[in-house]
Design an enzyme around this catalytic site. Structure first.
Site, PDB file in Angstrom:
ATOM      1  N   ARG A   1       0.556  -1.060   0.225  1.00 28.31           N
ATOM      2  CA  ARG A   1       0.310   0.068  -0.006  1.00 28.31           C
ATOM      3  C   ARG A   1       0.811   1.510  -0.603  1.00 28.31           C
ATOM      4  NH1 ARG A   1      -4.884  -0.118   4.669  1.00 28.31           N
ATOM      5  NH2 ARG A   1      -3.298   0.904   5.905  1.00 28.31           N
TER       6      ARG A   1
ATOM      7  N   ARG B   1       9.881  19.093  -7.771  1.00 31.39           N
ATOM      8  CA  ARG B   1      11.608  18.492  -9.157  1.00 31.39           C
ATOM      9  C   ARG B   1      12.192  19.473  -7.820  1.00 31.39           C
ATOM     10  NH1 ARG B   1       9.902  20.139 -15.009  1.00 31.39           N
ATOM     11  NH2 ARG B   1       8.996  22.185 -13.335  1.00 31.39           N
TER      12      ARG B   1
ATOM     13  N   LYS C   1      -2.609   6.799   1.087  1.00 27.53           N
ATOM     14  CA  LYS C   1      -2.803   6.922   2.004  1.00 27.53           C
ATOM     15  C   LYS C   1      -1.884   8.212   2.419  1.00 27.53           C
ATOM     16  CE  LYS C   1      -2.807   4.723   6.556  1.00 27.53           C
ATOM     17  NZ  LYS C   1      -3.672   5.758   7.383  1.00 27.53           N
TER      18      LYS C   1
ATOM     19  N   GLU D   1     -16.887   5.648   5.094  1.00 24.68           N
ATOM     20  CA  GLU D   1     -16.003   5.373   6.243  1.00 24.68           C
ATOM     21  C   GLU D   1     -15.979   5.654   7.174  1.00 24.68           C
ATOM     22  OE1 GLU D   1     -11.756   5.161   5.432  1.00 24.68           O
ATOM     23  OE2 GLU D   1     -11.581   6.493   4.011  1.00 24.68           O
TER      24      GLU D   1
END
Ligand code: PXG
Length: 290
Positions: free
Chosen positions: A50, A103, A149, A182
């Site tokens: 993940r 960058r 995440k 959720e």
């Protein structure tokens, strides 16, 4: 406490990142919360997968291979001589300038914090949680994928503040279609007529590792169907049982939502079975640390 910081162990006081780090300036980075049980890291591969998927989604190249990162996690737990631990693994874009341009960040910052677990109050597991529905909606996937995440947790924190103001530990978050998604740091499940139901991650939820483990346990050990299906708050209020899953929370029953009792207002039978099976799983599997 020794912190693993960019490949070296440093004391907690010396574990410092730059004020120019884009993880701090912009929440530009990714993380994992992992647990060790009895000298084994639970679902390490899944957490690394993940983490690397999250990094890929933001075009952040982690300077270590997954194997090297896995070894770093194990060595960090060993260094702190813990058998039961909460592990926070963070990779940021690294120090850059004051502009957004990633960058300018030449080297990602990486750190691993291994701490003792702050267990949730036993009261929550025996009597269940009272929670609310947050007015703050979950970030829409078209703006930022909730599968990442990332270090951007403001969306969840705003909902958490609503929970705190209502004097409850968690809050359910809905998407723009008022579908249940959720909680602020946990996935949500309902049980209706002997079936386990959780919103599909496409509704806008993080693909929780505890969530996956619980769905497997329902199917394999309890021999009950586990479905991913969209539902609204009415179905939560009318559910037989409700519970949350997360690395920190594990499996925790919910007994009241928005002042309404779920089922008989006590932790449900299937929920208690899943809590027990999950305990067994954490005590019998995982990558050995020592
Ligand atoms: N949804 C979100 C938004 C999360 O952040 C989960 C679900 C559960 O996923 P896992 O893989 O852990 O089963 C999380 C977990 C906390 C805390 O203090 C929780 C999380 C992150 C940071 C802190 O409860 N994430």
């Amino acid at each position: 406490m020794k912190i693993w910081l960019n490949g070296k162990f440093v004391d907690r006081e010396k574990a410092i990142v730059s004020v120019f780090d884009h993880g701090l300036l912009y929440g530009d980075g990714v993380f994992e919360g992992i647990r060790a049980y009895d000298g084994r890291v639970f679902r390490l591969k899944e957490h690394l997968d993940r983490l690397y998927n999250s990094a890929k989604a933001i075009l952040l190249k982690i300077p270590l291979s997954k194997e090297q990162m896995g070894k770093a996690v194990l060595s960090a737990v060993r260094k702190n001589k813990l058998h039961n631990a909460y592990i926070r693994l963070v990779v940021t874009r690294g120090p850059g300038d004051l502009g957004l341009d990633p960058r300018k960040c030449r080297v990602p910052s990486m750190f691993i914090i291994v701490d003792k677990i702050v267990l949730y109050s036993q009261e929550y597991y025996t009597n269940g949680l009272k929670i609310i529905t947050a007015a703050t909606r979950r970030n829409p996937p078209c703006a930022i994928s909730p599968h990442i995440k990332s270090l951007n947790y403001l969306n969840n924190i705003l909902a958490k503040i609503e929970a705190i103001k209502a004097d409850v530990p968690e809050a359910i978050m809905l998407n723009e279609k008022k579908q249940v998604v959720e909680c602020t740091g946990d996935n949500v499940f309902i049980i209706k007529n002997g079936k386990l139901i959780s919103p599909p991650t496409s509704a806008g939820a993080l693909p929780g590792i505890t969530r996956n483990a619980v769905m497997e346990l329902a199917r394999r050990k309890l021999k009950i169907p586990a479905e991913e299906r969209l539902f609204k708050m009415e179905q939560v209020y009318n559910a037989d049982e409700c519970f949350l899953t997360g690395t920190a929370a594990e499996v925790v029953p919910v007994v009241v939502v928005d002042g309404k009792k779920i089922g008989n207002g006590k932790p449900g039978r299937i929920t208690r079975r899943l809590m027990e099976e999950f305990r067994k799983l954490t005590k019998s599997t995982g990558v050995p640390i020592y």
